[in-house]
Design an enzyme around this catalytic site. Structure first.
Site, mmCIF file in Angstrom:
data_model
loop_
_atom_site.group_PDB
_atom_site.id
_atom_site.type_symbol
_atom_site.label_atom_id
_atom_site.label_comp_id
_atom_site.label_asym_id
_atom_site.label_seq_id
_atom_site.Cartn_x
_atom_site.Cartn_y
_atom_site.Cartn_z
ATOM 1 N N PRO A 1 0.806 -1.322 0.028
ATOM 2 C CA PRO A 1 -0.176 -0.108 -0.075
ATOM 3 C C PRO A 1 0.909 1.311 0.051
ATOM 4 C CG PRO A 1 0.040 -1.151 2.195
ATOM 5 C CD PRO A 1 0.759 -2.010 1.415
ATOM 6 N N GLU A 2 0.440 2.506 -0.540
ATOM 7 C CA GLU A 2 0.791 3.683 -0.704
ATOM 8 C C GLU A 2 0.376 4.640 0.286
ATOM 9 O OE1 GLU A 2 1.410 4.717 -4.752
ATOM 10 O OE2 GLU A 2 1.409 2.668 -5.432
ATOM 11 N N LYS B 1 4.598 5.999 4.371
ATOM 12 C CA LYS B 1 4.105 4.708 4.440
ATOM 13 C C LYS B 1 4.083 3.939 5.689
ATOM 14 C CE LYS B 1 5.333 4.494 -0.379
ATOM 15 N NZ LYS B 1 5.790 3.307 -1.635
ATOM 16 N N ARG C 1 10.010 -1.180 -13.153
ATOM 17 C CA ARG C 1 8.740 -0.965 -12.791
ATOM 18 C C ARG C 1 7.691 -0.777 -13.845
ATOM 19 N NH1 ARG C 1 8.476 0.300 -7.145
ATOM 20 N NH2 ARG C 1 6.339 -0.606 -7.239
#
Length: 275
Positions: free
Chosen positions: A2-3, A58, A262
């Site tokens: 999660p960000e 985060k 990415r």
């Protein structure tokens, strides 16, 4: 994943569920997740009361008074609260038994999540060591500083935004969204950005992460909040995961490429690559 928006949503859920609760026992099934002394972790947490739940980038910050439990969810981490019996699940790795009889469970399919139990007085040094950038708010994320760092760097903009030193909390999903909104190609060298592009990157980072928080995060793959509910930000994503679909701005098909290893989603018309 999660960000920042997802972590902030988890923070809010934890605050609603466990604020003021006393930890009476801790069971740890994957010792490598704890990055500070294991014995201290196991012996110190029982008897501690959860006084607040914060966030930095985060990282989740579980405030225990003089101590802070710093939790990083990494790729797949999540928290679940069980009011009585905890079901068997091979991905449940840390169990915090609470005085009211419930159990807060940390689940992590990949086992990449980490825990650091540190003195509150050492929190600033903890994040300084990691060179964590400012929070993405107007009060802390200053355009002039952002501009100066970018213009003096040879890094490519997408990996630069991902490394957490420019601004805290961006990950792959939201970087793609910010770059599209700012009309910047992800392979552009930071130093070659013009001031208008830098301002757009700055402003869109603040706007898009705030929108992500408002929508409860993006539910892609396995993310759920602490209450077990999906976020809705995935319904507002313009380019991430939209390969082959028309760009919402110009109608050109969204394409996926690799940048810094990415997967990256762009509009080739709106985000032109510099020669």
């Amino acid at each position: 994943m999660p960000e920042l928006p997802e972590v902030e949503t988890v923070r809010r859920g934890l605050k609603a569920l466990v604020l003021g609760q006393e930890i009476v026992a801790v069971t740890l099934k994957v010792p490598k997740m704890v990055k500070t002394d294991l014995e201290t972790f196991a012996l110190t947490l029982p008897g501690q009361i959860i006084q607040s739940v914060g966030r930095r980038g985060k990282y989740l910050l579980i405030d225990l008074g003089q101590l802070v439990l710093v939790s990083h969810l990494r790729m797949e981490g999540k928290y679940l609260l069980f009011p009585d019996e905890v079901p068997d699940n091979k991905h449940f790795h840390v169990f915090f038994e609470l005085k009211n009889g419930s159990t807060l469970v940390y689940q992590d399919v990949r086992k990449f999540g980490t825990f650091d139990l540190i003195a509150k007085s050492q929190l600033s040094a903890f994040f300084a060591k990691r060179k964590l950038g400012p929070e993405p708010k107007k009060e802390t994320f200053k355009l002039k500083t952002f501009e100066a760092v970018l213009l003096s760097s040879k890094k490519t903009i997408k990996p630069h935004l991902l490394d957490q030193t420019l601004v805290a909390g961006l990950g792959n999903i939201y970087v793609d969204e910010v770059l599209w909104a700012a009309k910047v190609h992800p392979e552009t060298a930071s130093s070659r950005l013009n001031k208008a592009e830098i301002k757009r990157l700055h402003d869109e980072t603040i706007r898009i992460l705030a929108l992500g928080i408002e929508k409860g995060g993006s539910t892609v793959r396995t993310y759920r909040n602490t209450l077990g509910a999906d976020g809705t930000m995935q319904d507002y994503l313009q380019v991430y995961g939209q390969t082959g679909k028309p760009c919402p701005r110009c109608g050109q098909a969204i394409v996926k490429l690799k940048v810094g290893g990415r997967g990256t989603h762009i509009c080739p018309k709106c985000q032109k690559k510099r020669p």
